[in-house]
Design an enzyme around this catalytic site. Sequence first.
Site, PDB file in Angstrom:
ATOM      1  N   GLY A  56       0.841  -1.193   0.000  1.00  0.00           N
ATOM      2  CA  GLY A  56       0.000   0.000   0.000  1.00  0.00           C
ATOM      3  C   GLY A  56       0.871   1.234   0.000  1.00  0.00           C
ATOM      4  N   CYS A  83       5.214  -6.260   1.430  1.00  0.00           N
ATOM      5  CA  CYS A  83       5.591  -4.848   1.493  1.00  0.00           C
ATOM      6  C   CYS A  83       4.931  -4.164   2.699  1.00  0.00           C
ATOM      7  CB  CYS A  83       5.262  -4.168   0.157  1.00  0.00           C
ATOM      8  SG  CYS A  83       6.136  -2.620  -0.048  1.00  0.00           S
ATOM      9  N   TYR A  84       3.993  -3.255   2.487  1.00  0.00           N
ATOM     10  CA  TYR A  84       3.302  -2.627   3.624  1.00  0.00           C
ATOM     11  C   TYR A  84       2.762  -3.719   4.560  1.00  0.00           C
ATOM     12  CZ  TYR A  84      -0.018   0.303   6.230  1.00  0.00           C
ATOM     13  OH  TYR A  84      -0.700   0.951   7.218  1.00  0.00           O
ATOM     14  N   HIS A 172       7.858  -7.714  -3.964  1.00  0.00           N
ATOM     15  CA  HIS A 172       6.559  -8.107  -4.530  1.00  0.00           C
ATOM     16  C   HIS A 172       6.656  -9.419  -5.325  1.00  0.00           C
ATOM     17  CE1 HIS A 172       4.257  -4.484  -3.543  1.00  0.00           C
ATOM     18  NE2 HIS A 172       5.431  -3.881  -3.622  1.00  0.00           N
ATOM     19  N   GLU A 174       4.287 -11.060  -6.579  1.00  0.00           N
ATOM     20  CA  GLU A 174       3.226 -11.132  -7.593  1.00  0.00           C
ATOM     21  C   GLU A 174       3.614 -10.482  -8.913  1.00  0.00           C
ATOM     22  OE1 GLU A 174       3.373  -9.268  -4.956  1.00  0.00           O
ATOM     23  OE2 GLU A 174       2.392  -7.342  -5.150  1.00  0.00           O
ATOM     24  N   ASP A 230     -19.064 -11.606 -22.639  1.00  0.00           N
ATOM     25  CA  ASP A 230     -19.572 -11.598 -21.265  1.00  0.00           C
ATOM     26  C   ASP A 230     -21.067 -11.911 -21.216  1.00  0.00           C
ATOM     27  OD1 ASP A 230     -17.002 -10.806 -20.841  1.00  0.00           O
ATOM     28  OD2 ASP A 230     -17.484  -8.710 -20.420  1.00  0.00           O
ATOM     29  N   LYS A 371     -11.410 -11.342 -17.073  1.00  0.00           N
ATOM     30  CA  LYS A 371     -11.819 -11.576 -18.471  1.00  0.00           C
ATOM     31  C   LYS A 371     -11.314 -12.923 -19.024  1.00  0.00           C
ATOM     32  CE  LYS A 371     -13.499  -9.521 -22.290  1.00  0.00           C
ATOM     33  NZ  LYS A 371     -14.778  -8.788 -22.314  1.00  0.00           N
TER      34      LYS A 371
END
Length: 515
Positions: A56, A83-84, A172, A174, A230, A371
């Site tokens: 964050g 992180c945060y 990070h 990710e 969709d 998606k």
Amino acid sequence: MQAIEKIIILDFGSQYTQLIARRIREAGVYSEIQPCTIACQELKKLQPEALILSGGPASVCDPDSPKLDPGILDLGLPVLGICYGMQYLALNFGGRVVPAQDREYGRVELTLTRDSLLWNGIKQEGPLQAWMSHGDKVLELPPGFSSIGGTPQVEAAAMANPEKKIYGLQFHPEVSHTEEGSQILRNFLFEVVGLQGNWNMASFVDDLLLRLPETVGDRQVVCGLSGGIDSTVVSALLHKAVGKQLHCIFVDNGLLRAGEGREVIQYLQKHFELNLHHVQARELFLSQLEGVEDPEKKRKIIGATFIEVFEQEARKIPGVNFLAQGTLYPDVIESVSFKGPSAVIKSHHNVGGLPEKMQLKLVEPLRELFKDEVRKVAVELGMPDFLVWRHPFPGPGLAIRIIGEVTAERLEILRKADKIVHNELMASGWYYKIWQGFAVLLPLKTVGVMGDERTYEHVIALRLVDSKDAMTADWSRLPPEVLAQISNRIINEVKGVNRVVLDISSKPPSTIEWE
Ligand code: XMP
């Protein structure tokens, strides 16, 4: 049926929170994002197997920085702080966090200094490249924690308390620039938490097909079918779940591509015998758009007219209680993410306002999916490639690809040019390699020569882009022969066009659509 394993990501406002959710799901575990402000009782109801605390923008050293409901860390769940999230854990369990002298940003070298379940299967020949973006660092670890990895600037860039199953990463995992980042996350899920990783689209669809009939009961459902992936998947799912209680409304606004929607409807009718209400409203839309040049005005008029037509049709169906929509997870995240006091709730989709007006309840079976996961559901439902891999087509249709006023004549020109673009992309095999490819009609005429005659005709621009999620995009590098074929055919076959140009702008700063 097997219970679904669930990870909850508590969002402290990081730009990477969605990415964490994606990586967890890619590993075969269902994950959901909740704001860091969620109450402990609410979180318990969601029955997560473990928690991930996101990064964050705030500093834990700031007394006003976001905090969790204190009970959450006493639940005894395994936790991974990023992180945060790591700094928050360190501070909370009695460690010391200080502002770093230099903000670390970008790639850093991470050395794995101690064995840990998090590092299982990672070879340690040299330091790993890891992605950092932080201003604070953990100076003293809390009791019970040890450092398991460091960078030249931060001694404790990763910490572990294996007994409590609480871990922290200053970098990070990710982000794709972090080497072995996905493996580190998988190690948390499977080695630390001990999950199975059995979430996939087949189990998701099975679960939906059980839940949807319970939700709908014996009431009727309306759904706007646009021809896009969709709404097609929503219709197919609901039809499987509640059969003839589903009523699909297809509004032909006269702004569709040649054949747009027709193939989809034919497919759905053949395979699902849908209750389909086909509303022909071309004249109405065109008359409303007469003389309008401003892009925002066009969008507003088309949106309002759609609602008017849709509502009229929906009112003809007795006992309608639900409106099915193709809301996707990014729309949902947009409204639940933690953004501090200035949180904006996004209003979505082209039927905005209708549920309240007609007192309809929403059914949004895709609201948990990204998606590409919707495309996997489509494959799961046995839909053919042409449907699954269809290029996105905007709600306002060709109206935002005709710069300036929309008229029947200009629509006709654009439709013909656009069909050639589509056919040539298909014939050359490029259709499935790019994100989107279409023609735009420009509001100017230029001089040309055909035979011995001077011409003064329209210009068509080609917009061909590569993208992963439409948030960013780059122009596709198509072979010159394919571009030449498209250009020659448009100029020779579309009356009223004597010039074709190529759009070579990326997004940002340009957008994919021209209006
Ligand atoms: P832009 O032009 O913003 O487009 O770069 C990003 C993606 O969104 C599609 N798009 C729309 N889709 N209604 C839609 O359903 C709209 O009003 C709309 N505007 C843009 C666009 O085709 C691209 O894929």
